[in-house]
Design an enzyme around this catalytic site. Sequence first.
Site, PDB file in Angstrom:
ATOM      1  N   ASP A  21       1.829  -4.082 -13.421  1.00 53.34           N
ATOM      2  CA  ASP A  21       2.108  -5.513 -13.243  1.00 53.34           C
ATOM      3  C   ASP A  21       2.940  -6.018 -14.417  1.00 53.34           C
ATOM      4  O   ASP A  21       2.502  -5.959 -15.566  1.00 53.34           O
ATOM      5  CB  ASP A  21       0.774  -6.266 -13.152  1.00 53.34           C
ATOM      6  CG  ASP A  21       0.950  -7.770 -13.171  1.00 53.34           C
ATOM      7  OD1 ASP A  21       2.046  -8.247 -12.806  1.00 53.34           O
ATOM      8  OD2 ASP A  21      -0.009  -8.483 -13.542  1.00 53.34           O
ATOM      9  N   ASN A  23       4.249  -9.230 -14.679  1.00 53.78           N
ATOM     10  CA  ASN A  23       4.251 -10.686 -14.932  1.00 53.78           C
ATOM     11  C   ASN A  23       2.866 -11.306 -15.076  1.00 53.78           C
ATOM     12  O   ASN A  23       2.731 -12.533 -15.110  1.00 53.78           O
ATOM     13  CB  ASN A  23       5.035 -11.416 -13.832  1.00 53.78           C
ATOM     14  CG  ASN A  23       4.407 -11.241 -12.460  1.00 53.78           C
ATOM     15  OD1 ASN A  23       3.371 -10.580 -12.321  1.00 53.78           O
ATOM     16  ND2 ASN A  23       5.026 -11.813 -11.437  1.00 53.78           N
ATOM     17  N   ASP A  25       0.232 -11.527 -13.074  1.00 59.77           N
ATOM     18  CA  ASP A  25      -0.492 -12.160 -11.969  1.00 59.77           C
ATOM     19  C   ASP A  25      -1.567 -11.238 -11.377  1.00 59.77           C
ATOM     20  O   ASP A  25      -2.220 -11.580 -10.398  1.00 59.77           O
ATOM     21  CB  ASP A  25       0.473 -12.637 -10.868  1.00 59.77           C
ATOM     22  CG  ASP A  25       1.193 -11.486 -10.164  1.00 59.77           C
ATOM     23  OD1 ASP A  25       1.005 -10.319 -10.575  1.00 59.77           O
ATOM     24  OD2 ASP A  25       1.945 -11.759  -9.204  1.00 59.77           O
ATOM     25  N   ASP A  29       4.117  -4.764  -9.349  1.00 61.61           N
ATOM     26  CA  ASP A  29       5.366  -5.292  -8.775  1.00 61.61           C
ATOM     27  C   ASP A  29       6.531  -4.345  -9.067  1.00 61.61           C
ATOM     28  O   ASP A  29       6.384  -3.329  -9.754  1.00 61.61           O
ATOM     29  CB  ASP A  29       5.644  -6.702  -9.310  1.00 61.61           C
ATOM     30  CG  ASP A  29       5.492  -6.793 -10.828  1.00 61.61           C
ATOM     31  OD1 ASP A  29       5.994  -5.893 -11.524  1.00 61.61           O
ATOM     32  OD2 ASP A  29       4.861  -7.754 -11.321  1.00 61.61           O
ATOM     33  N   ASP A  98       8.895   3.460   2.755  1.00 56.65           N
ATOM     34  CA  ASP A  98       7.955   3.579   3.859  1.00 56.65           C
ATOM     35  C   ASP A  98       8.542   2.881   5.084  1.00 56.65           C
ATOM     36  O   ASP A  98       9.051   1.762   4.975  1.00 56.65           O
ATOM     37  CB  ASP A  98       6.628   2.904   3.479  1.00 56.65           C
ATOM     38  CG  ASP A  98       5.423   3.755   3.835  1.00 56.65           C
ATOM     39  OD1 ASP A  98       5.322   4.131   5.017  1.00 56.65           O
ATOM     40  OD2 ASP A  98       4.596   4.049   2.959  1.00 56.65           O
ATOM     41  N   ASP A 199       5.243   5.850   8.838  1.00 53.63           N
ATOM     42  CA  ASP A 199       3.829   5.566   9.072  1.00 53.63           C
ATOM     43  C   ASP A 199       3.445   5.861  10.527  1.00 53.63           C
ATOM     44  O   ASP A 199       4.158   5.437  11.454  1.00 53.63           O
ATOM     45  CB  ASP A 199       3.570   4.085   8.739  1.00 53.63           C
ATOM     46  CG  ASP A 199       2.107   3.735   8.688  1.00 53.63           C
ATOM     47  OD1 ASP A 199       1.402   4.312   7.854  1.00 53.63           O
ATOM     48  OD2 ASP A 199       1.688   2.877   9.482  1.00 53.63           O
ATOM     49  N   GLU A 256       4.129  10.709   9.095  1.00 50.92           N
ATOM     50  CA  GLU A 256       2.659  10.746   9.089  1.00 50.92           C
ATOM     51  C   GLU A 256       2.184  10.902  10.529  1.00 50.92           C
ATOM     52  O   GLU A 256       2.506  10.073  11.379  1.00 50.92           O
ATOM     53  CB  GLU A 256       2.096   9.454   8.485  1.00 50.92           C
ATOM     54  CG  GLU A 256       0.580   9.447   8.441  1.00 50.92           C
ATOM     55  CD  GLU A 256      -0.021   8.068   8.204  1.00 50.92           C
ATOM     56  OE1 GLU A 256      -1.079   8.003   7.584  1.00 50.92           O
ATOM     57  OE2 GLU A 256       0.566   7.058   8.646  1.00 50.92           O
ATOM     58  N   HIS A 329      -2.723   7.127  -0.634  1.00 59.49           N
ATOM     59  CA  HIS A 329      -3.258   5.761  -0.649  1.00 59.49           C
ATOM     60  C   HIS A 329      -4.369   5.547   0.380  1.00 59.49           C
ATOM     61  O   HIS A 329      -5.093   4.560   0.304  1.00 59.49           O
ATOM     62  CB  HIS A 329      -2.129   4.760  -0.393  1.00 59.49           C
ATOM     63  CG  HIS A 329      -1.531   4.894   0.974  1.00 59.49           C
ATOM     64  ND1 HIS A 329      -0.782   6.000   1.341  1.00 59.49           N
ATOM     65  CD2 HIS A 329      -1.585   4.102   2.068  1.00 59.49           C
ATOM     66  CE1 HIS A 329      -0.399   5.865   2.602  1.00 59.49           C
ATOM     67  NE2 HIS A 329      -0.870   4.723   3.059  1.00 59.49           N
ATOM     68  N   ASP A 330      -4.502   6.464   1.349  1.00 61.18           N
ATOM     69  CA  ASP A 330      -5.535   6.352   2.387  1.00 61.18           C
ATOM     70  C   ASP A 330      -6.688   7.323   2.174  1.00 61.18           C
ATOM     71  O   ASP A 330      -7.628   7.334   2.964  1.00 61.18           O
ATOM     72  CB  ASP A 330      -4.931   6.638   3.770  1.00 61.18           C
ATOM     73  CG  ASP A 330      -4.124   5.470   4.315  1.00 61.18           C
ATOM     74  OD1 ASP A 330      -4.395   4.316   3.910  1.00 61.18           O
ATOM     75  OD2 ASP A 330      -3.225   5.703   5.136  1.00 61.18           O
TER      76      ASP A 330
END
Length: 559
Positions: A21, A23, A25, A29, A98, A199, A256, A329-330
């Site tokens: 990150d 910034n 928040d 990003d 993706d 995907d 995928e 990520h899954d």
Amino acid sequence: MNKTWWKESVIYQIYPRSFNDSNGDGIGDLQGITEKLDYLKELGVDVIWLSPVYKSPNDDNGYDISDYQDIMDEFGTMQDWEKLLTEVHNRGMKLIMDLVVNHSSDEHKWFVESRKSKDNPYRDYYVWRPGKDGREPNNWESAFSGSAWQYDEATEEYYLHLFSKKQPDLNWENPDLRKEVYKMMTWWLDQGIDGFRMDVINFISKEPGLLDAPNPEGKKYVGGGRFYMNGPRIHEFLHEMNNEVLSKYDIMTVGEMPGVTVDEAKLYTRDDREELDMVFQFEHVDLDSGPNGKWDLRPLDLRDLKQSITKWQTGLNGEGWNSLYLNNHDQPRMVSRFGDDGKYRVESAKMLATFLHMLQGTPYIYQGEEIGMTNVRFDSIKDYKDIEILNMYKEKVIEGNESHDKVMESIYVKGRDNARTPFQWDDSEHAGFTTGEPWLKINPNYHEINAKQAVEDQNSVYHYYRKLIKLRKQHPIIVYGDYQLILPEDKQIFAYTRSLENEKLLVVTNFSGESVPFSLPEDVDFTANELLTSNYAIEGKPSLSFELRPYEARVYKGF
């Protein structure tokens, strides 16, 4: 076998929300990724795969896209993305995006129009059906629990959503829709990207008639699955996509594909078929799931893993290409799932990396894997953010009276948020990921496990990954050699050979926390002359009979 750059590459997957990150928040990003490109260059990876950064209401962390040609506000701007691409290319690396075109967001302009009326020009961009006998059009289940159909009062019909109800499925039977998708893909390729990860791309062709699944529960990926996985027009659609778009660029593509078989994967990836370069298959990461799916935990039998890996290694040899991965990520963190994330975390992380990177195929590293990041055990269900976890918990515990503790154990082992906790950069507050409050809690073990510590320690998992990546570039046999399994019935040792012309490699890995004796079987023709790599210090000359320490890995080069 055709030699290509993407076969020889090592790919690094970034999950932008959790990477870095810039910034404050609390959300990773694009500028944050650009800041860390030197870290990735130093690691040695060739290609970065960026999980979705497109405009999205974020119901499924960006896999619900409302504008395919703009950037999610939280991630930055199109200018930030262009800067990232430039900086990736300046470092001699490539970037793949993706592609999520089985479904869009329900906030995409196509769907906003589609739901207005039955005669709207965009109506047929999605899969609409009237109800049947006062219920949904069929009994298919969503991958995220519940029916795959959502009733829409405006036109008194249902739309199909194989995932969240905010992810309506696109209707690939419609040639106008396909043209729009190809136009969008061309636009991104003209920006200079180097390919796509696609995907659930084998879901885009559904069986005509959308019939009920024969099993009464209409379970996803079983009954219902065979009606929307690898459907009757899938090869036609992918060949058309290749012809209209992909063949015009020097790029890589990986699809995928849940539920794909070796024979189907050959059809998707064989050169003369002109479809895709490789597929992600799921067979090996479903082996520790019981009959009721991923949340039904069962211990992995190493012999099952050998059988699966061997089937794919030999099946695609010379006829297709493998994608090599143990987490993403899954999926949960691989060292927690297949290794030991406690006492032998470093050893088992190195062993698993050796096992994977020495196979035939293109290796994928998921962010944090290279420093040995682990699964997380949050105290409360309220700490979890993933829609799949939250829907499952609601269905099983709140509505179904299943045990809270039992369901939480399944989440600890298999939940997708295991992979999504923010990257652990250093031991400062919030692991150096953000100066703000992170969108998802940090794994508390960041004081011990972080990139700063790993880069400074020459014996770390990180430096071992650097060595594996270098070896791959120095030895074509690692990329292109034939694979042969040895000791198929051993419950602790996974060993195999690789052969290319007059060269051979012997890869021996111990998947257990015990010491085990290894002897090369007499029928295996191999003479060792060099230790290529190992995750323990080894004295003396190469030997083909030795004691493997807990989670030990050795690779010998010979003939």
